[in-house]
Design an enzyme around this catalytic site. Structure first.
Site: not given
Ligand code: PXG
Length: 291
Positions: A50, A103, A150, A183
């Site tokens: 990812r 760039r 991300k 979400e």
């Molecule tokens: N939605 C979003 C917007 C995320 O950032 C998830 C869903 C869950 O995805 P995964 O792959 O982890 O099952 C994320 C991931 C925090 C934090 O502090 C959470 C994420 C990233 C950075 C910080 O809660 N989440």
């Protein structure tokens, strides 16, 4: 603590980057958050894939191979003698000038791996379930900043988090630009209705979370019907059960949304079965190392 910075493990105090780094100036970069359970880096390959997909979309050619990236994560964990951890993997565009143009960064990308501990919510919330609130800030439009990406620009999520905490809630339910459930700020959302699972599809402004995918796999194994389907607040208010999934949060039951009780306002049986199965998988599914 030692932090991995551009190929070297350095002391936390020395882990510094330039103020001209476009990750800092513009949020121009990508990241992953990964969990480690008893020397097993859970779903590491999926996280690395990812990360590279996010980087591909922003045309950030990561100078490391995926294999080298996996080795670097393991090396950082070993150096810090961590058995259980939360790993933050960050690749930013690197040092450039005061213009947006990537760039100008000339392939100076900055690569950081931090291995630390994380506790997102108190333990009792996992037993009692949490209350969440819908916030005014909608999830990014996929054609503006795709939620699949991300990126280091998480202000959309941070604004939602601020709105939730200003109202006294720990987590925010975010709708998308069409008004459907998308979400939460760092977690995916599931509901259970008549013994079937529902979660919004990717096109609703929902990150294809790795924990979300794991829950869909668990549902298949437990023969629980699972659907990626759009829904509104009305459907979720009237669900039997609800829970959130994320690497940091793992699986957490939700028992109240916008002051409406979900089911009987207690973590439900389907949620509990899935939580149990999830904890089993964290013992087997990933990259193992030894200290
Ligand atoms: N939605 C979003 C917007 C995320 O950032 C998830 C869903 C869950 O995805 P995964 O792959 O982890 O099952 C994320 C991931 C925090 C934090 O502090 C959470 C994420 C990233 C950075 C910080 O809660 N989440």
């Amino acid at each position: 603590m030692k932090v991995y910075l551009n190929g070297k493990l350095v002391d936390k105090k020395e882990a510094k980057i330039s103020v001209f780094d476009h990750g800092y100036l513009y949020g121009d970069g990508v990241f992953e958050g990964i969990r480690v359970y008893n020397c097993l880096v859970f779903k590491l390959k999926e996280h690395i894939d990812r990360l590279y997909e996010s980087a591909h979309t922003i045309t950030l050619g990561i100078s490391f191979t995926k294999k080298a990236m996996i080795d670097a994560v393991v090396k950082t964990l070993k150096e810090n003698k961590l058995k259980d951890a939360y790993v933050r993997l960050v690749v930013s565009r690197g040092e450039g000038d005061l213009g947006l143009d990537p760039r100008k960064c000339k392939g100076n990308q900055t690569m950081v791996i931090i291995a630390d501990k994380i506790v997102l919510y108190p333990k009792e919330l996992y037993q009692k379930g949490m209350a969440i609130i819908t916030v005014p800030t909608v999830r990014n439009h996929p054609e503006a900043l795709n939620p699949q990406l991300k990126s280091l620009n998480y202000l959309n999520n941070i604004l939602a988090k601020i709105e939730a905490s200003n109202s006294g809630y720990q987590e925010a339910l975010m709708l998308n630009h069409l008004g459907y459930v998308a979400e939460c700020t760092g977690d995916n959302i599931f509901m259970v209705k008549n013994d079937a699972l529902y979660t919004p599809p990717q096109c609703m402004g929902t990150l294809k979370g790795i924990t979300r995918n794991t829950v869909l796999d668990i549902a298949r194994k437990l023969k629980i019907p699972a659907h990626e389907h759009i829904f509104t607040r009305h459907e979720i208010y009237n669900a039997d059960e609800c829970f959130l999934t994320g690497t940091a949060a793992e699986i957490i039951p939700v028992v109240k949304i916008d002051e409406r009780a979900i089911g009987d306002a207690k973590p439900g049986n389907v949620t509990k079965r899935i939580m149990k199965e999830f904890h089993k998988l964290t013992k087997t599914d990933g990259v193992k190392y030894s200290l």
